[in-house]
Enzyme design. Structure first.
Site, PDB file in Angstrom:
ATOM      1  N   THR A  45      -2.874   1.429  -9.041  1.00 21.51           N
ATOM      2  CA  THR A  45      -1.887   2.511  -8.658  1.00 21.51           C
ATOM      3  C   THR A  45      -2.471   3.613  -9.546  1.00 21.51           C
ATOM      4  O   THR A  45      -3.198   3.403 -10.608  1.00 21.51           O
ATOM      5  CB  THR A  45      -0.449   2.209  -8.937  1.00 21.51           C
ATOM      6  OG1 THR A  45      -0.169   1.471  -8.334  1.00 21.51           O
ATOM      7  CG2 THR A  45       0.553   3.455  -9.099  1.00 21.51           C
ATOM      8  N   GLU A  92       2.288  -1.969   0.557  1.00 22.99           N
ATOM      9  CA  GLU A  92       3.389  -1.654   0.089  1.00 22.99           C
ATOM     10  C   GLU A  92       4.680  -2.362   0.512  1.00 22.99           C
ATOM     11  O   GLU A  92       5.777  -2.566  -0.031  1.00 22.99           O
ATOM     12  CB  GLU A  92       3.676  -0.248   0.432  1.00 22.99           C
ATOM     13  CG  GLU A  92       2.918   0.580  -0.723  1.00 22.99           C
ATOM     14  CD  GLU A  92       3.403   0.487  -2.059  1.00 22.99           C
ATOM     15  OE1 GLU A  92       4.387   0.210  -2.327  1.00 22.99           O
ATOM     16  OE2 GLU A  92       2.714   0.985  -2.967  1.00 22.99           O
ATOM     17  N   SER A 130      10.344   1.328  -4.879  1.00 25.21           N
ATOM     18  CA  SER A 130       9.133   1.416  -6.104  1.00 25.21           C
ATOM     19  C   SER A 130       9.732   1.290  -7.278  1.00 25.21           C
ATOM     20  O   SER A 130      10.686   1.306  -7.666  1.00 25.21           O
ATOM     21  CB  SER A 130       8.709   2.772  -5.786  1.00 25.21           C
ATOM     22  OG  SER A 130       7.505   2.931  -6.549  1.00 25.21           O
ATOM     23  N   SER A 131       8.686   1.102  -8.314  1.00 27.45           N
ATOM     24  CA  SER A 131       9.164   1.166  -9.644  1.00 27.45           C
ATOM     25  C   SER A 131       8.361   2.450 -10.246  1.00 27.45           C
ATOM     26  O   SER A 131       8.401   2.463 -11.609  1.00 27.45           O
ATOM     27  CB  SER A 131       8.438  -0.166 -10.425  1.00 27.45           C
ATOM     28  OG  SER A 131       9.210  -1.246 -10.048  1.00 27.45           O
TER      29      SER A 131
HETATM   30  O1  DON Z   1       5.668   1.330  -6.136  1.00 29.50           O
HETATM   31  C1  DON Z   1       5.704   0.500  -6.871  1.00 29.50           C
HETATM   32  O2  DON Z   1       6.413   0.133  -7.726  1.00 29.50           O
HETATM   33  C2  DON Z   1       4.272  -0.528  -6.795  1.00 29.50           C
HETATM   34  N1  DON Z   1       3.880  -0.245  -5.469  1.00 29.50           N
HETATM   35  C3  DON Z   1       3.272   0.002  -7.906  1.00 29.50           C
HETATM   36  C4  DON Z   1       2.109  -0.906  -7.806  1.00 29.50           C
HETATM   37  C5  DON Z   1       1.510  -0.519  -9.222  1.00 29.50           C
HETATM   38  O3  DON Z   1       1.603   0.039 -10.010  1.00 29.50           O
HETATM   39  C6  DON Z   1      -0.053  -1.372  -9.414  1.00 29.50           C
HETATM   40  N2  DON Z   1      -0.775  -0.936 -10.412  1.00 29.50           N
HETATM   41  N3  DON Z   1      -1.011  -1.232 -11.400  1.00 29.50           N
END
Ligand code: DON
Length: 459
Positions: free
Chosen positions: A270, A309, A341-342
């Site tokens: 991310t 996702e 999401s986080s």
């Molecule tokens: O939206 C979310 O919470 C996850 N899709 C985030 C994934 C993530 O941060 C992976 N990266 N390090």
């Protein structure tokens, strides 16, 4: 968003068990992308420059390529079998179907073509016409369920940010369908009720963990897409509720999260940008395709690597996702619903200064932003916010995980004596990007996490 043909049990077998990997790998794992629509929307309504200008560096990079480094190799190794499964992904990201050597150039001509279509036609360059046709055909051919209607119906939704207060600071963060803002503000409310600053370092760590446990438990229980389910945001952010929630924290003993089977699998990828311009305009943006290399599925002819996702939904109530997070009804899959999401892009405002921060890191994003925010509000320099050693508790699994140097042996011992289960990580995590604007002295400082590849620039 979940495709219109998605349904709540789509990742379960006939016996009602989760089919491992189905929400993580391949086209069935991919939600309908929002990023092209969001970029076009932002450029149109808030940007100074047209998309054709802002996308130019990305098009250039796609066309001329970038060089493989050790980090790239590590991420490819983590996802290699899946990348090898899908020919367009292997062609784009591997070298002779294997992990590329350091210095190998990754060029993505199909991606350059797709980005150019977006640069010229805006969202229509992605959701309609040639690119859209390729997306639908490629996804369906490989067993996916997208239709043109999914792309036609994708809409950006502008939402009011959440605003909370902590010891004279104003915190502005992300509302559902991310859990980030709610969980962050709820944790800060509890810390305020506990007067955290008054305590010894051991006690502060214990209280932070207990606060994380409770807020992540509420995340698992209540949070999901507020367009689909009633999320009790005002109640969760009520000061009285925070006091009540913090009231059963024992100063001596670790609480116990109700037991449940857990996954130890984890991954990362991310991006977070923090931006401030000379007029005080600011951006905190976290963008995610979820796992490293998303679903590992590249749609032939588009250069687009699809996300996974869908795994951010709760595939079955109580069953942990790739980050070990559990959820319930509120975050069950439904057609057109957004997954929980986080991501926690945030601003912290004070009379004299402003902070912009955020990070990637799956479930650990929210606790990282909490720890960074506390440094911020203690008046530390921006380098300290991003470098701060990290620990994390997310309700389930009922363990404190911590970076190699995050907790001294004394603190570890004291926490174990209170009944906490500790898990030392062999590696660090996160990639926080932060800016501090000292309004009084008109000084801007910025920092990129020393753990990651980002850079901070003040011009
Ligand atoms: O939206 C979310 O919470 C996850 N899709 C985030 C994934 C993530 O941060 C992976 N990266 N390090």
């Amino acid at each position: 968003k979940a495709p219109l043909a998605a349904h709540r049990d789509m990742y379960l077998n006939a016996g009602g068990e989760v089919i491992p990997g189905l929400s993580i790998n391949g086209p069935l794992a991919a939600g309908i992308p929002g990023q092209p629509a969001a970029l076009a929307h932002i450029a149109q309504h808030y940007g100074r420059l047209p998309l054709a200008d802002t996308l130019a560096p990305a098009i250039e990079l796609a066309r001329n390529g970038f060089l493989v480094d050790a980090y790239y190799q590590r991420m490819v190794r983590f996802r290699l079998p899946q990348l090898q499964r899908f020919p367009a992904a292997a062609q784009q990201f591997l070298q002779h179907n294997e992990v590329p050597v350091v210095g190998h150039r990754i060029v993505q001509p199909d991606l350059a073509f797709t980005l150019e279509a977006i640069a010229q036609k805006g969202a229509a360059g992605f959701y309609q016409g040639e690119v859209a046709e390729k997306l639908i055909a490629g996804v369906r051919q490989a067993g996916g369920i997208w239709t043109q209607k999914d792309l036609d119906q994708y809409q950006v939704v502008e939402r009011e940010p959440l605003v909370g207060h902590y010891q004279g600071h104003r915190i502005v963060s992300v509302p559902p369908p991310s859990s980030g803002g709610v969980v962050l503000l709820q944790m800060l409310n509890m810390l305020q009720a506990l007067d955290i600053e008054q305590h010894s370092p051991v006690q502060q760590t214990h209280l932070l963990v207990e606060v994380m446990r409770r807020a992540y438990q509420d995340r698992a229980h209540y949070l999901g897409d507020s367009d689909f389910v009633e999320v009790p945001v005002p109640r969760l952010l009520d000061q009285g509720y925070a006091q009540q929630r913090a009231a059963d924290i024992s100063p001596q003993r670790a609480s116990v999260s109700p037991p449940m089977a857990v996954s130890t699998e984890k991954g990362s990828d991310t991006t977070h940008f923090s931006i401030l311009d000379t007029s005080g305009n600011r951006v905190a943006a976290t963008l995610s395709i979820n796992y490293p290399f998303g679903s590992c599925f590249v749609v032939p002819g588009t250069g687009i690597l699809l996300n996974d996702e869908m795994d951010d939904f709760s595939t079955k109530p109580g069953t942990p996702n790739a980050y070990g997070l559990v959820g319930n009804e509120a975050n069950a899959i439904a057609p057109g619903k957004r997954m929980l999401s986080s991501m926690t892009p945030s601003f912290i405002e004070h009379d004299d200064w402003l902070a912009i921060l955020g990070t990637p890191g799956g479930s650990r994003i929210i606790s990282m932003v909490l720890l960074g925010a506390l440094e911020t509000m203690q008046g530390k320099e921006v380098d300290a916010w991003v470098a701060r050693p990290r620990f994390h508790h997310q309700y389930l699994p009922d363990v404190i995980q911590f970076e190699p140097d995050a907790l001294s042996t004394d603190i570890q011992q004291a926490l174990a004596n209170k009944g906490h289960t500790l898990k030392a990580l062999s590696d660090t995590y996160g990639n926080m990007q932060a800016i501090r604007w000292d309004k009084k002295n008109q000084r801007v400082s910025a920092a990129a996490d020393p753990r990651g590849l980002g850079t901070a620039q003040v011009e």
